[in-house]
Design a protein around this motif. Structure first.
Motif, PDB file in Angstrom:
ATOM      1  N   ALA A   1      43.432  47.647  36.787  1.00 15.85           N
ATOM      2  CA  ALA A   1      44.660  48.419  36.953  1.00 15.85           C
ATOM      3  C   ALA A   1      44.465  49.608  36.351  1.00 15.85           C
ATOM      4  N   PHE A   2      44.907  50.542  36.822  1.00 16.40           N
ATOM      5  CA  PHE A   2      44.801  51.989  36.119  1.00 16.40           C
ATOM      6  C   PHE A   2      45.620  51.746  34.748  1.00 16.40           C
ATOM      7  N   THR A   3      45.258  52.419  33.846  1.00 17.28           N
ATOM      8  CA  THR A   3      45.767  52.410  32.497  1.00 17.28           C
ATOM      9  C   THR A   3      46.429  53.810  32.354  1.00 17.28           C
ATOM     10  N   LEU A   4      47.682  53.740  31.871  1.00 17.96           N
ATOM     11  CA  LEU A   4      48.240  55.220  31.860  1.00 17.96           C
ATOM     12  C   LEU A   4      48.536  55.526  30.480  1.00 17.96           C
ATOM     13  N   ASN A   5      48.018  56.626  30.154  1.00 21.30           N
ATOM     14  CA  ASN A   5      48.062  57.159  28.606  1.00 21.30           C
ATOM     15  C   ASN A   5      49.611  57.436  28.269  1.00 21.30           C
ATOM     16  N   ARG A   6      49.817  57.896  26.892  1.00 18.92           N
ATOM     17  CA  ARG A   6      51.209  58.073  26.448  1.00 18.92           C
ATOM     18  C   ARG A   6      51.798  59.132  27.270  1.00 18.92           C
ATOM     19  N   GLN A   7      51.156  60.170  27.502  1.00 20.14           N
ATOM     20  CA  GLN A   7      51.800  61.221  28.277  1.00 20.14           C
ATOM     21  C   GLN A   7      52.602  60.565  29.460  1.00 20.14           C
TER      22      GLN A   7
ATOM     23  N   ASP B   1      49.262  42.772  35.531  1.00 24.60           N
ATOM     24  CA  ASP B   1      48.012  43.009  35.355  1.00 24.60           C
ATOM     25  C   ASP B   1      47.699  44.132  33.925  1.00 24.60           C
ATOM     26  N   SER B   2      46.897  44.922  33.978  1.00 26.51           N
ATOM     27  CA  SER B   2      46.629  45.649  32.533  1.00 26.51           C
ATOM     28  C   SER B   2      47.754  46.444  32.117  1.00 26.51           C
ATOM     29  N   LEU B   3      48.598  46.790  33.125  1.00 24.83           N
ATOM     30  CA  LEU B   3      49.759  47.412  32.734  1.00 24.83           C
ATOM     31  C   LEU B   3      50.778  46.667  31.546  1.00 24.83           C
ATOM     32  N   ALA B   4      50.649  45.450  31.849  1.00 26.40           N
ATOM     33  CA  ALA B   4      51.442  44.528  31.036  1.00 26.40           C
ATOM     34  C   ALA B   4      50.576  43.623  29.962  1.00 26.40           C
ATOM     35  N   ASP B   5      49.250  43.530  30.016  1.00 33.64           N
ATOM     36  CA  ASP B   5      48.534  42.289  29.302  1.00 33.64           C
ATOM     37  C   ASP B   5      48.579  42.953  27.755  1.00 33.64           C
TER      38      ASP B   5
ATOM     39  N   GLY C   1      60.370  33.610  25.408  1.00 37.39           N
ATOM     40  CA  GLY C   1      59.596  34.037  26.582  1.00 37.39           C
ATOM     41  C   GLY C   1      57.956  34.150  26.208  1.00 37.39           C
ATOM     42  N   VAL C   2      57.088  34.459  26.951  1.00 38.77           N
ATOM     43  CA  VAL C   2      55.729  34.470  27.274  1.00 38.77           C
ATOM     44  C   VAL C   2      55.221  35.545  28.357  1.00 38.77           C
ATOM     45  N   ASN C   3      54.068  36.286  27.543  1.00 37.61           N
ATOM     46  CA  ASN C   3      53.581  37.180  28.560  1.00 37.61           C
ATOM     47  C   ASN C   3      52.243  36.603  29.261  1.00 37.61           C
ATOM     48  N   TYR C   4      52.358  36.261  30.448  1.00 33.85           N
ATOM     49  CA  TYR C   4      51.029  35.893  30.902  1.00 33.85           C
ATOM     50  C   TYR C   4      49.955  37.060  31.669  1.00 33.85           C
ATOM     51  N   ALA C   5      50.345  38.283  31.532  1.00 29.27           N
ATOM     52  CA  ALA C   5      49.682  39.342  32.176  1.00 29.27           C
ATOM     53  C   ALA C   5      48.172  39.489  31.923  1.00 29.27           C
ATOM     54  N   SER C   6      47.302  39.753  33.012  1.00 31.90           N
ATOM     55  CA  SER C   6      45.823  39.873  32.672  1.00 31.90           C
ATOM     56  C   SER C   6      45.326  41.070  33.264  1.00 31.90           C
ATOM     57  N   GLY C   7      44.496  41.817  32.470  1.00 28.81           N
ATOM     58  CA  GLY C   7      43.896  43.107  32.975  1.00 28.81           C
ATOM     59  C   GLY C   7      42.841  42.662  34.050  1.00 28.81           C
ATOM     60  N   GLY C   8      42.840  43.248  35.260  1.00 26.66           N
ATOM     61  CA  GLY C   8      42.187  42.923  36.144  1.00 26.66           C
ATOM     62  C   GLY C   8      42.781  41.894  37.179  1.00 26.66           C
ATOM     63  N   GLY C   9      43.768  41.358  36.877  1.00 25.23           N
ATOM     64  CA  GLY C   9      44.650  40.399  37.771  1.00 25.23           C
ATOM     65  C   GLY C   9      45.076  40.950  38.961  1.00 25.23           C
ATOM     66  N   GLY C  10      45.342  40.178  40.039  1.00 24.96           N
ATOM     67  CA  GLY C  10      45.692  40.648  41.438  1.00 24.96           C
ATOM     68  C   GLY C  10      46.464  39.498  42.107  1.00 24.96           C
ATOM     69  N   ILE C  11      47.135  39.837  43.194  1.00 21.31           N
ATOM     70  CA  ILE C  11      47.954  38.978  43.874  1.00 21.31           C
ATOM     71  C   ILE C  11      46.797  37.819  44.674  1.00 21.31           C
ATOM     72  N   LEU C  12      45.835  38.408  45.163  1.00 20.67           N
ATOM     73  CA  LEU C  12      44.806  37.736  46.006  1.00 20.67           C
ATOM     74  C   LEU C  12      43.605  36.978  44.882  1.00 20.67           C
TER      75      LEU C  12
END
Length: 456
Positions: A2-8, A40-44, A109-120
């Motif tokens: 997933a694309f990573t957003l910079n601070r801007q 995905d990586s937006l939340a990992d 709570g827990v964070n399960y997100a993973s960079g590179g993860g998808g629906i499929l």
């Protein structure tokens, strides 16, 4: 990945996404005891640190403003980190795979997100290890059982029913599956966009229903952003020039339209559920189109870059160059504001600010009307809720009509805008019943003789 957003970009998205969390909380009208995150990586927050994967962020310059690399694919906090804090959680949600994520820690709570993860499940396979949504839900099922063992089934089910569940996923299914350079050429010939999106939606339906069956009731689902505008897509499609890649954005919009229908359907048919569709696409698109009015100087290049015209050909890593100003809070007018600025603060002040190139503090921006309020960081949610509740107290039909005439009028010159207002008001009055008209007259009379009221 997933694309990573910079601070801007994150700096502009967060307030907008906070509006989503604020409105959700107002609708749910109660405290949030726990927050469970999938994505995905937006939340990992660092789950990929514990798996064998080419998609990692546990090295510099990632985390440069966090104090150290943590596995987050950004310079500081992720969007869900910030929203969690605004919802009242003192600590960041722990990554599921961290050895310390056990016991009472998981009750909030827990964070399960993973960079590179998808629906499929075949999404992101070029990176090796990644945790796709099916596996993330498997991990939640394990946490669920641990929580039931800890506090008992009745209390656990109550906890899940009141908790927030956030799902931000789907962009990798395009970027690292259907749109993967060279590798996806055959797939694109054999599988049409409609069929591919249909497969995503069918799988997503089963996944969201499974979350519901595991006890989730309040589920925020973010759509896919304008992926054709990220540096990576711009760099591998240089023929588009400075513009976003239209085909990639069309895929995202096709998916988002189907996702919105899915969320509506699930909310209507799953008893006791409250699904919220978070329109990340529109939020990011607005920021990209109006980035200067948000106080940003660049909307098409990576803040962490090494190779590529837009800096998107390689992941952010130790050899990358990092933009020096990652936390620019003042507003520094540049091109494009000669017309916009004068309409916000008046032509005389616009000339002064623009011609002197004056950076503006938050307080000055509030006084000039750039922003509505300036509040302490911990007071943001409270103030936003007060504002939202004030709007909800009013006649919602009139609120929507008035919002529409404001937005439509801003596209016109003053003369035509006034004519539009008169026309819309005439149509509204003609549609009122006698009783509604009398109530309006009473309201106006009351406002002229009493202190202002917020009710219509």
């Amino acid at each position: 990945m997933a694309f990573t957003l910079n601070r801007q970009i994150i700096g502009g998205i967060v307030p907008a996404l906070l509006k989503v969390s604020i409105l959700v909380e107002i609708c749910f009208a109660q405290d949030v005891p726990a927050f469970f995150v999938f994505g995905d990586s937006l939340a990992d927050p660092g789950n990929n640190n514990y798996i064998v994967s080419l998609t990692k962020a546990n090295y510099i310059p990632n985390g440069i403003d966090f104090g150290m690399p943590t596995g987050r694919f950004t310079n500081g906090r992720t969007i869900v980190d910030i929203i969690g804090q605004e919802l009242g959680f003192k600590d960041y949600l722990p990554p599921y795979l961290a050895p310390t994520t056990a016991g009472v820690v998981i009750l909030q709570g827990v964070n399960y997100a993973s960079g590179g993860g998808g629906i499929l499940n075949d999404t992101g396979k070029i990176f090796g290890g990644r945790i796709n949504l099916d596996a993330q839900i498997d991990n939640f099922a394990n946490s669920r059982q641990d929580i039931i063992s800890s506090i008992g089934a009745p209390e656990a089910l109550t906890l899940f029913g009141k908790a927030f569940f956030s799902v931000t996923i789907g962009s990798n299914d395009f970027l690292d599956n259907y749109l993967t350079p060279v590798i996806s050429a055959v797939k694109q010939k054999l599988v049409t966009p409609n069929v591919f999106v249909g497969a995503m939606i069918s799988r997503y339906r089963l996944q969201l229903m499974r979350l519901y069956n595991l006890g989730a009731r309040k589920i925020i689902v973010a759509n896919v952003g304008p992926i054709g505008c990220i540096p990576y897509q711009r760099d591998i499609n240089l023929s588009t020039g400075p513009d976003c890649v239209s085909f990639s954005n069309q895929l995202a919009q096709l998916f988002n339209a189907e996702l919105k229908c899915l969320i509506t359907d699930l909310s209507s048919n799953l008893q006791g559920s409250k699904f919220v569709y978070a329109d990340a696409y529109s939020i990011v698109e607005d920021i990209l189109k109006n980035y200067i009015s948000y106080g940003f100087e660049n909307a098409n290049s990576a803040c962490c870059y090494l190779v590529g015209r837009f800096g998107g050909l390689t992941p952010c890593g130790p050899l990358s160059k990092v933009c020096s100003d990652r936390s620019k809070f003042g507003i520094f007018p540049s091109w494009g504001l000669s017309q916009k600025l004068s309409r916000i603060i008046g032509p005389n002040k616009a000339r002064e600010v623009s011609l002197t190139a004056t950076p503006l503090t938050a307080e000055v921006a509030e006084r000039l009307g750039f922003v509505n309020y300036v509040v302490e960081e911990g007071e943001l949610l409270k103030k936003a809720r007060e504002t939202g509740e004030g709007i909800l107290k009013n006649n919602q039909d009139l609120v929507l009509r008035y919002k529409s005439v404001i937005n439509d009028g801003l596209k016109l010159d003053l003369g035509h805008a006034l004519a539009l207002e008169k026309e819309r008001a005439h149509d509204y009055y003609n549609g009122m019943t006698k009783e509604q008209f009398e109530k309006m007259q009473q309201f106006i009379a009351g406002r002229s003789s009493k202190k202002p009221s917020s009710k219509l």
